[in-house]
Design a protein around this motif. Structure first.
Motif, mmCIF file in Angstrom:
data_model
loop_
_atom_site.group_PDB
_atom_site.id
_atom_site.type_symbol
_atom_site.label_atom_id
_atom_site.label_comp_id
_atom_site.label_asym_id
_atom_site.label_seq_id
_atom_site.Cartn_x
_atom_site.Cartn_y
_atom_site.Cartn_z
ATOM 1 N N UNK A 414 0.831 -1.206 0.000
ATOM 2 C CA UNK A 414 0.000 0.000 0.000
ATOM 3 C C UNK A 414 0.865 1.255 0.000
ATOM 4 N N UNK A 415 1.947 1.219 0.749
ATOM 5 C CA UNK A 415 2.835 2.382 0.803
ATOM 6 C C UNK A 415 3.472 2.647 -0.561
ATOM 7 N N UNK A 416 3.899 1.606 -1.246
ATOM 8 C CA UNK A 416 4.493 1.785 -2.575
ATOM 9 C C UNK A 416 3.470 2.332 -3.567
ATOM 10 N N UNK A 417 2.218 1.908 -3.422
ATOM 11 C CA UNK A 417 1.154 2.450 -4.275
ATOM 12 C C UNK A 417 0.975 3.946 -4.015
ATOM 13 N N UNK A 418 0.998 4.339 -2.743
ATOM 14 C CA UNK A 418 0.876 5.757 -2.407
ATOM 15 C C UNK A 418 2.018 6.578 -2.958
ATOM 16 N N UNK A 429 -1.199 19.027 -14.561
ATOM 17 C CA UNK A 429 -2.543 18.653 -14.985
ATOM 18 C C UNK A 429 -3.082 17.419 -14.254
ATOM 19 N N UNK A 430 -2.331 16.933 -13.279
ATOM 20 C CA UNK A 430 -2.772 15.732 -12.561
ATOM 21 C C UNK A 430 -2.805 15.946 -11.042
ATOM 22 N N UNK A 431 -2.732 17.198 -10.597
ATOM 23 C CA UNK A 431 -2.655 17.487 -9.168
ATOM 24 C C UNK A 431 -3.914 17.083 -8.413
ATOM 25 N N UNK A 432 -5.062 17.093 -9.108
ATOM 26 C CA UNK A 432 -6.298 16.728 -8.417
ATOM 27 C C UNK A 432 -6.292 15.263 -7.984
ATOM 28 N N UNK A 433 -5.387 14.472 -8.547
ATOM 29 C CA UNK A 433 -5.263 13.070 -8.147
ATOM 30 C C UNK A 433 -4.733 12.940 -6.714
ATOM 31 N N UNK A 434 -3.979 13.956 -6.234
ATOM 32 C CA UNK A 434 -3.395 13.904 -4.893
ATOM 33 C C UNK A 434 -4.470 13.839 -3.814
ATOM 34 N N UNK A 435 -5.617 14.463 -4.054
ATOM 35 C CA UNK A 435 -6.685 14.457 -3.056
ATOM 36 C C UNK A 435 -7.259 13.055 -2.836
ATOM 37 N N UNK A 436 -7.027 12.172 -3.793
ATOM 38 C CA UNK A 436 -7.573 10.813 -3.705
ATOM 39 C C UNK A 436 -6.541 9.797 -3.218
ATOM 40 N N UNK A 437 -5.359 10.242 -2.845
ATOM 41 C CA UNK A 437 -4.276 9.304 -2.503
ATOM 42 C C UNK A 437 -4.673 8.364 -1.370
ATOM 43 N N UNK A 438 -5.129 8.924 -0.271
ATOM 44 C CA UNK A 438 -5.474 8.097 0.891
ATOM 45 C C UNK A 438 -6.618 7.151 0.575
ATOM 46 N N UNK A 444 -7.181 -0.261 -2.007
ATOM 47 C CA UNK A 444 -6.292 -1.380 -2.327
ATOM 48 C C UNK A 444 -6.245 -2.364 -1.152
ATOM 49 N N UNK A 445 -6.104 -1.824 0.054
ATOM 50 C CA UNK A 445 -6.075 -2.669 1.258
ATOM 51 C C UNK A 445 -7.404 -3.416 1.404
ATOM 52 N N UNK A 446 -8.516 -2.699 1.202
ATOM 53 C CA UNK A 446 -9.837 -3.312 1.332
ATOM 54 C C UNK A 446 -10.034 -4.420 0.299
ATOM 55 N N UNK A 447 -9.574 -4.195 -0.915
ATOM 56 C CA UNK A 447 -9.731 -5.192 -1.975
ATOM 57 C C UNK A 447 -9.001 -6.486 -1.627
ATOM 58 N N UNK A 448 -7.774 -6.351 -1.064
ATOM 59 C CA UNK A 448 -7.012 -7.536 -0.676
ATOM 60 C C UNK A 448 -7.641 -8.227 0.534
ATOM 61 N N UNK A 449 -8.265 -7.445 1.402
ATOM 62 C CA UNK A 449 -8.816 -7.996 2.641
ATOM 63 C C UNK A 449 -10.051 -8.855 2.400
ATOM 64 N N UNK A 450 -10.898 -8.476 1.451
ATOM 65 C CA UNK A 450 -12.156 -9.203 1.246
ATOM 66 C C UNK A 450 -12.067 -10.225 0.121
ATOM 67 N N UNK A 451 -10.946 -10.281 -0.591
ATOM 68 C CA UNK A 451 -10.835 -11.157 -1.763
ATOM 69 C C UNK A 451 -10.050 -12.410 -1.413
ATOM 70 N N UNK A 452 -10.468 -13.528 -2.008
ATOM 71 C CA UNK A 452 -9.754 -14.792 -1.841
ATOM 72 C C UNK A 452 -9.101 -15.257 -3.133
#
Length: 671
Positions: A414-418, A429-438, A444-452
């Motif tokens: 997760x840290x490497x993704x961040x 032109x991509x600064x608005x993406x920073x607001x979605x970082x967290x 990503x963590x949630x997807x790994x947690x609920x998936x088998x």
């Protein structure tokens, strides 16, 4: 005008812990200023109180002070202490200088109390004996926490120093010119029981006896010798071990290593204190001969007991490596394996880069293979290994340990993704993406947690691309069992974060990040959602024993890592501290990087239960040593110093040759 309405009192104001401690400290300071020492006169005081039929101690004090003024014929108390005379109990009289009156302040008074209405009560102090505190109405808080609320001034806490036999300091030079020593109680009691004459008792001598002193290591030797060289008595401040090693030297060396300290720092501290200790050479001889072998043996015994607890169980183990210095110039690597459920350390492997042909980048892989083979050979049934995303270790697991599942730490992933999102978001032109970082990291963590399975992960993970554009339902799902809508509930109207425009540079960049093939190929490593945070905490504990700012020999570095593992295993089951009301105690901390306050549980103090047994092993090794510390040093078979004495790829020239070749811009070579 209507009659005034009587208002009901509001709730009682509650103080915070820090305010309560400060208030109690101020109250205790006020109490300490009213203390007077009476020594062993307590029985006479209570007898006088009963004889005079007085109700409390304040009345007794007033009676005695009034009587003292009548006898002295003056209004004020004498400024100089008068010589005391022995008085029988039947006289019902005590001089005021024989009293010790304590002003007892209520530590739990109401918050809105007025100091102007303060009326002190009195009781008796029986220092230094505190056994009678309960009977006197004084709460004994000797078991309070480390930030004790009833701290008192040092000069008040100490017993009376009016005795003429005690050394009193009036000038700073009197203490700075003196010297402290390490003295054992049994030696001190033996000296106190000896009566040494002032003149020589040898036949036909009678010369005056003088005392000579000799400092050996950390010990003080005293000899009583007359003018004719007759020795009457010799005393040493420390017990003597075999071959005349002082106990203090061995114990000091043991304490320095076992506490993770550095000898040079301790030596400097003792130098400022004028406190004698053993030399640097003696310390390293003791460390090499007794301390390191004892630590190695003790860890091997402890490790065997720990491994035997998990025989026959399916184990998930955590693995992580640590270099001994910052950057890419490491000499040592230590690799640690931890059991997932109990957080017990199973194995610690240390390796010098001389074993890997001076290539520090190969150290972690070599340590991992050695440690994992050791655990498998010990009979452990390992079903899963969790590490960080180390490419060399992933290749080894895929090739040589196919029967063991390999997982990556979800936190590192997760840290490497961040980091990737933050890097892309730096473009204009991509600064608005920073607001979605967290939010992206959490998804990503949630997807790994609920998936088998991989398909389940993709179905949840790819839905992020629709959600960020305010699209919460889509036509085609990303898998046969995947959903075609977001799984969150209704969204609130209060939003400060804007949606991304579909097809905008920020949205396109996010699509490349989410669908990155390298990350998708590693999804199966994260499906178990394992975390190695406890192992990361242990790596910080190693810094207490083996700092990255100091260099160590291979055996010393190995022993210091073992000490960190013993420390961790001895305290990993500590409970959290609790407040008086039974609730768990928390401590707040501020993260400068995230700018967020957080709290964590305060653990109980460490008690180091293994230290007495380890020190006993060290002393026993010395007592059973028939050779001593002057024996020749024999390197073990796996010592990397057998490969090369230094880390340099070429042999070192002599110091004289280097001096002759040296040239300086700041020195005129013609002179």
């Amino acid at each position: 005008m209507s009659a005034a309405v009587k208002l009901k009192p509001g709730p009682k104001r509650k103080l915070t812990d820090s305010a309560r401690k400060l208030k109690k400290k101020v109250a205790n300071a006020k109490q300490n200023r009213n203390r007077i020492y009476i020594g062993d006169q307590y029985e006479r005081w209570t007898q006088l109180k009963a004889d005079l039929h007085l109700g409390n101690n304040a009345e007794v004090a007033k009676t005695l002070l009034d009587r003292d003024e009548e006898l002295s014929g003056v209004e004020a108390l004498p400024t100089k202490r008068r010589k005391l005379q022995k008085t029988a109990l039947s006289n019902s009289f005590l001089y005021s200088s024989q009293l010790s009156i304590i002003d007892i302040t209520d530590d739990h008074e109401d918050d809105d109390s007025d100091d102007s209405d303060y009326e002190p009560s009195f009781n008796i102090s029986l220092r230094p004996n505190s056994a009678n505190f309960t009977s006197l109405g004084i709460e004994d808080n000797s078991d309070e926490e480390e930030d004790s609320d009833n701290e008192v001034d040092d000069d008040i806490c100490q017993p009376s120093t009016d005795s003429q036999d005690m050394v009193k300091i009036t000038k700073a030079e009197d203490i700075t010119s003196d010297q402290p020593f390490l003295v054992y109680n049994q030696c001190l009691m033996k000296l106190a029981a000896v009566n040494i004459p002032k003149t020589c008792t040898a036949k036909n001598c009678g010369a005056e006896v003088s005392v000579t002193r000799n400092i050996i290591g950390s010990a003080l030797h005293l000899k009583w010798v007359c003018g004719h060289k007759h020795e009457l008595y010799e005393w040493c401040s420390q017990p003597i071990l075999n071959r005349r090693m002082h106990s203090g030297d061995l114990m000091l060396a043991s304490a320095i290593l076992l506490s993770g300290n550095n000898f040079k720092k301790i030596e400097l501290m003792c130098k400022f204190l004028n406190f004698p200790i053993m030399s640097n050479t003696t310390f390293h001889k003791i460390q090499r001969t007794y301390l390191i072998p004892s630590v190695d043996e003790f860890w091997a015994e402890n490790q065997l007991d720990t491994i035997n607890q998990f025989l026959g169980e399916d184990l998930v183990i955590l693995g992580d490596g640590r270099m001994d210095s910052p950057g890419h110039s490491a000499q040592f690597c230590s690799y640690t394996f931890m059991e997932y459920s109990t957080k017990k350390i199973l194995c610690v492997v240390t390796m010098d880069k001389r074993i890997t042909e001076l290539k520090s980048t190969n150290l972690e892989e070599a340590c991992f293979i050695k440690g994992l083979n050791f655990l498998l050979d010990s009979g452990l049934k390992i079903v899963e290994v969790v590490t960080d995303a180390h490419n060399q270790i992933a290749a080894v697991m895929k090739k040589d340990y196919k029967h063991i599942r390999h997982s990556f730490d979800i936190w590192h992933g997760t840290k490497n993704l961040g980091k990737k999102i933050m890097s892309v978001g730096q473009e204009t032109d991509k600064k608005e993406l920073l607001n979605w970082t967290k939010d992206i990291m959490n998804h990503f963590w949630y997807s790994a947690q609920i998936s088998e399975t991989y398909e389940e992960f993709i179905g949840v993970w790819f839905g992020l691309l629709h959600h960020v554009t305010d699209e919460h339902e889509w036509i085609l799902a990303y898998g046969p069992s995947a959903s075609s809508s977001c799984s969150h509930g209704p969204l609130t109207e209060e939003r400060t974060k804007g949606w991304l425009q579909k097809g905008s540079p920020a949205h396109v960049a996010l699509r490349y990040i989410v669908m990155d093939k390298r990350r998708l190929n590693q999804v199966h490593y994260y499906l178990n959602c394992r975390i190695i945070a406890e192992l990361e905490n242990f790596q910080n504990l190693i810094l207490v024993y083996a700092s990255k700012r100091h260099s160590y020999s291979p055996p010393t570095y190995r022993a210091r890592n073992y000490l960190a593992a013993l420390d961790h295993n001895g305290h990993c089951e500590r409970e959290a501290k609790k407040n008086k009301d039974g609730s768990i105690r928390y401590q707040r901390s501020f993260n400068k990087k995230s700018g967020v306050w957080s709290v964590h549980e305060v653990k109980a103090e460490k008690n180091y239960p293994y230290i007495p047994a380890l020190i006993h092993k060290i002393i026993t090794k010395r007592l059973e040593d028939a050779v001593g510390m002057s024996q020749n040093v024999v390197l073990s078979a796996d010592d990397p110093r057998r490969i090369s004495k230094t880390l340099a790829p070429i042999p070192p020239p002599t110091t004289r040759e280097l001096v002759l070749k040296r040239k300086s811009r700041f020195v005129d070579q013609s002179k």
